[in-house]
Design a protein around this motif. Structure first.
Motif, short mmCIF file in Angstrom:
data_model
loop_
_atom_site.label_atom_id
_atom_site.label_comp_id
_atom_site.label_asym_id
_atom_site.label_seq_id
_atom_site.Cartn_x
_atom_site.Cartn_y
_atom_site.Cartn_z
N SER A 1 0.84 -1.20 0.00
CA SER A 1 0.00 0.00 0.00
C SER A 1 0.88 1.25 0.00
CB SER A 1 -0.94 0.01 1.20
OG SER A 1 -0.20 -0.04 2.41
N TYR A 2 0.26 2.35 -0.43
CA TYR A 2 0.95 3.64 -0.49
C TYR A 2 0.17 4.62 0.37
CZ TYR A 2 2.83 7.96 -2.49
OH TYR A 2 3.41 9.18 -2.67
N GLN A 3 0.89 5.35 1.21
CA GLN A 3 0.27 6.37 2.06
C GLN A 3 0.54 7.73 1.42
OE1 GLN A 3 -1.01 4.49 4.17
NE2 GLN A 3 0.05 2.79 4.16
N PRO A 4 -0.42 8.31 0.71
CA PRO A 4 -0.17 9.58 0.00
C PRO A 4 0.26 10.73 0.90
CG PRO A 4 -2.22 8.59 -0.75
CD PRO A 4 -1.77 7.81 0.44
N LEU A 5 -0.23 10.78 2.14
CA LEU A 5 0.14 11.89 3.03
C LEU A 5 1.60 11.84 3.45
CD1 LEU A 5 -3.03 12.11 5.28
CD2 LEU A 5 -2.35 13.64 3.43
N THR A 6 2.10 10.65 3.75
CA THR A 6 3.49 10.52 4.19
C THR A 6 4.42 10.16 3.03
OG1 THR A 6 3.16 8.18 4.72
CG2 THR A 6 2.79 9.79 6.49
N ARG A 7 3.83 9.82 1.89
CA ARG A 7 4.59 9.40 0.70
C ARG A 7 5.50 8.21 1.00
NH1 ARG A 7 6.13 15.23 -1.91
NH2 ARG A 7 3.99 15.89 -2.17
N ARG A 8 4.95 7.27 1.72
CA ARG A 8 5.69 6.06 2.09
C ARG A 8 4.91 4.83 1.64
NH1 ARG A 8 10.12 6.36 5.75
NH2 ARG A 8 9.53 4.26 6.34
N TRP A 9 5.67 3.78 1.34
CA TRP A 9 5.10 2.50 0.92
C TRP A 9 5.15 1.56 2.11
CZ3 TRP A 9 3.11 2.11 -3.92
CH2 TRP A 9 3.44 3.14 -4.81
N ARG A 10 4.12 0.73 2.24
CA ARG A 10 4.07 -0.24 3.33
C ARG A 10 3.81 -1.62 2.75
NH1 ARG A 10 4.24 -0.63 8.56
NH2 ARG A 10 2.95 -2.07 9.72
N LEU A 11 4.65 -2.57 3.16
CA LEU A 11 4.51 -3.96 2.76
C LEU A 11 4.20 -4.77 4.00
CD1 LEU A 11 4.74 -6.23 0.65
CD2 LEU A 11 7.18 -6.32 1.17
N SER A 12 3.05 -5.44 4.00
CA SER A 12 2.65 -6.29 5.12
C SER A 12 2.64 -7.74 4.64
CB SER A 12 1.26 -5.91 5.62
OG SER A 12 1.24 -4.57 6.03
#
Length: 191
Positions: A87-98
């Motif tokens: 997923s991509y968090q547009p506010l923090t501009r970070r990607w998260r892999l779970s």
């Protein structure tokens, strides 16, 4: 001639989104069978576009251990599945892999390992490397019989929001499937 050309174009496009398993290593240890692999694939354009809009993408890794039988078809003796959510968090501009051993649910309950990345390439690189994944217990493996391991990595369309599932039917821009089979070596001292 025109009909043949039209039938060939979708097949070529579907193949373009297929990746490959660059390396597949299988280890038989005292406590079970472990799989390590390195995948090479490009994320489908439509999936990347949806990710950048904040819609998570779900992936599934599956490994099946098949016992050789001469008198009938091979028998499945073990199966392991790993679920991934990118997923991509547009506010923090970070990607998260779970990563989880159970499918992700909307309740948020369950156990998952989460990693954050600054760049999509770094997140994809983490998805493409699997190290020492236990796919079978030692009790399921016969020392004197051959075994085949079937490995698959795919984009899980069933977990996407409904509008994407309906729009993705028949569109090759969503296809992502990487698969490979390997033989598990017999233990030393076995027949």
């Amino acid at each position: 001639m025109l009909i043949t050309l039209l039938a060939w174009v979708p097949t070529a496009r579907a193949e373009a989104n297929r990746g490959e398993v660059a390396e597949l290593r299988l280890q038989r240890l005292d406590d079970g069978v472990y799989l390590s692999t390195s995948l090479e694939f490009d994320l489908p354009e439509l999936a990347e576009e949806a990710l950048r809009k904040g819609i998570p993408m779900f992936f599934v890794m599956e490994a099946q251990v098949m016992r050789d039988r001469w008198y009938w078809s091979d028998r499945q003796v073990a199966e392991a599945t790993r679920y991934l959510r990118l997923s991509y968090q547009p506010l923090t501009r970070r990607w998260r892999l779970s990563t989880s051993t159970a499918p992700f649910t909307n309740t948020g309950l369950g156990v998952a390992l989460g990693q954050n990345f600054d760049d999509l390439d770094d997140a994809l690189s983490a998805m493409q490397r699997v190290s020492r994944w236990k796919i079978a217990e030692s009790a399921a493996i016969d020392a004197d019989t051959g075994h085949t391991i079937q490995f698959k990595f795919r984009l899980d369309m069933s977990q996407l929001p409904r509008p994407f599932q309906i729009g993705a039917v028949g569109r090759t821009g969503w296809n992502l499937l990487v698969s490979r089979s390997g033989r598990l070596a017999l233990q030393e001292g076995a027949k």
